[in-house]
Design an enzyme around this catalytic site. Sequence first.
Site, mmCIF file in Angstrom:
data_model
loop_
_atom_site.group_PDB
_atom_site.id
_atom_site.type_symbol
_atom_site.label_atom_id
_atom_site.label_comp_id
_atom_site.label_asym_id
_atom_site.label_seq_id
_atom_site.Cartn_x
_atom_site.Cartn_y
_atom_site.Cartn_z
ATOM 1 N N THR A 50 0.838 -1.197 0.000
ATOM 2 C CA THR A 50 0.000 0.000 0.000
ATOM 3 C C THR A 50 0.875 1.251 0.000
ATOM 4 O O THR A 50 2.106 1.172 -0.170
ATOM 5 C CB THR A 50 -1.025 -0.047 1.160
ATOM 6 O OG1 THR A 50 -1.929 1.039 1.016
ATOM 7 C CG2 THR A 50 -0.364 0.015 2.529
ATOM 8 N N LYS B 72 3.405 1.343 -3.951
ATOM 9 C CA LYS B 72 2.844 0.565 -5.065
ATOM 10 C C LYS B 72 3.673 0.659 -6.352
ATOM 11 O O LYS B 72 3.820 -0.332 -7.063
ATOM 12 C CB LYS B 72 1.403 0.997 -5.337
ATOM 13 C CG LYS B 72 0.431 0.551 -4.255
ATOM 14 C CD LYS B 72 -0.988 0.923 -4.620
ATOM 15 C CE LYS B 72 -1.968 0.392 -3.572
ATOM 16 N NZ LYS B 72 -3.357 0.638 -3.957
ATOM 17 N N ASP C 40 -6.641 -4.146 -7.473
ATOM 18 C CA ASP C 40 -7.512 -2.997 -7.180
ATOM 19 C C ASP C 40 -8.651 -2.876 -8.193
ATOM 20 O O ASP C 40 -9.798 -2.624 -7.827
ATOM 21 C CB ASP C 40 -6.705 -1.691 -7.193
ATOM 22 C CG ASP C 40 -5.905 -1.503 -5.916
ATOM 23 O OD1 ASP C 40 -6.321 -2.019 -4.865
ATOM 24 O OD2 ASP C 40 -4.857 -0.823 -5.979
#
Length: 291
Positions: free
Chosen positions: A67, A71, A110
């Site tokens: 995170t 990333k 994601d």
Amino acid sequence: MTLIHSIDRYAVLGHPIHHSLSPVIHAAFAAQTGQHLSYEALDIAPAELSATLSRLPREGYRGVNITVPHKEAAWAFARQHGKLSDRAALAGAINTIAWDDAGLLGDNTDGQGLINDLQQRHGLQLRGQRVLLLGAGGATRGVVLPLLAANPAALIIANRTAAKAEMLAQLFSSKSETTAIYGCGLDALSADTNRHGAFDLVINATSASLNGAAIDLPPGTLTAHGFAYDMMYGKVLTPFLDAQKTAGVLHLADGLGMLVEQAAVAFALWRGVTPETQPVYRALRERLARH
Ligand code: ATR
């Protein structure tokens, strides 16, 4: 001395990391599916990321989530030291790493998490819809390919800095034969809706909500039944969703569901079993309301 770890280890790497809900989510998934594993939150400074990613598989880790702010750096590490999934290669950022005997795989879950949340939790069908994506940073890059795969009629990327949106749209323009994709400035949205019609869905992928800032969309950006979605989440409505509510938009959702769904896709990649997300989502929503 070689340490033998009896259970598979997982972790989320970030800086700072104390706010992360990932350990709670993965512990719930593990309990629900009967998987024997550990999952920790590790606070890793940017300068330590490469050394950490090199070290973890030797210490019994089979996977990590990545995170903020790692990333993009983790993507570069995975490209150099392992393989990237197709969706991660174009995203330029990863949120998941899996280690197995074949080595390291970098993935980005994601976008699939967003699609699952929109389609399964909120009952939206993206096929044939006009979708507006706000922002042109890493959060946007991570979701464009899965959004295109859901076959909307049009995907418009609008950003405060128009050139970044245009570049991003150009990068993905060859990836769909059915979806019109182009970029523009936030200030060009009014002209766009006048010309092509209002949007069915607007997704806020900017970091504006992080700073408590709303994004003013021109009146009529969304259709009467349009849906406003913010990738951010919190105890109360994000500034973006609050502004949309004030503007009369009826259908609103924050990114808590996306958080749970991206975790489920990562869990399935690691463990080969897909957890049920709804009970975990409900528990987190209650937890957010209490804190
Ligand atoms: P992330 O990786 O979270 O996407 P980022 O790469 O720093 O973060 O990108 C942040 C995005 O939010 C950018 O699209 C930025 O717009 P600019 O490219 O014009 O900087 C957008 N953003 C941040 N604050 C904003 C605000 N107050 N209003 C509109 N857009 C904003």
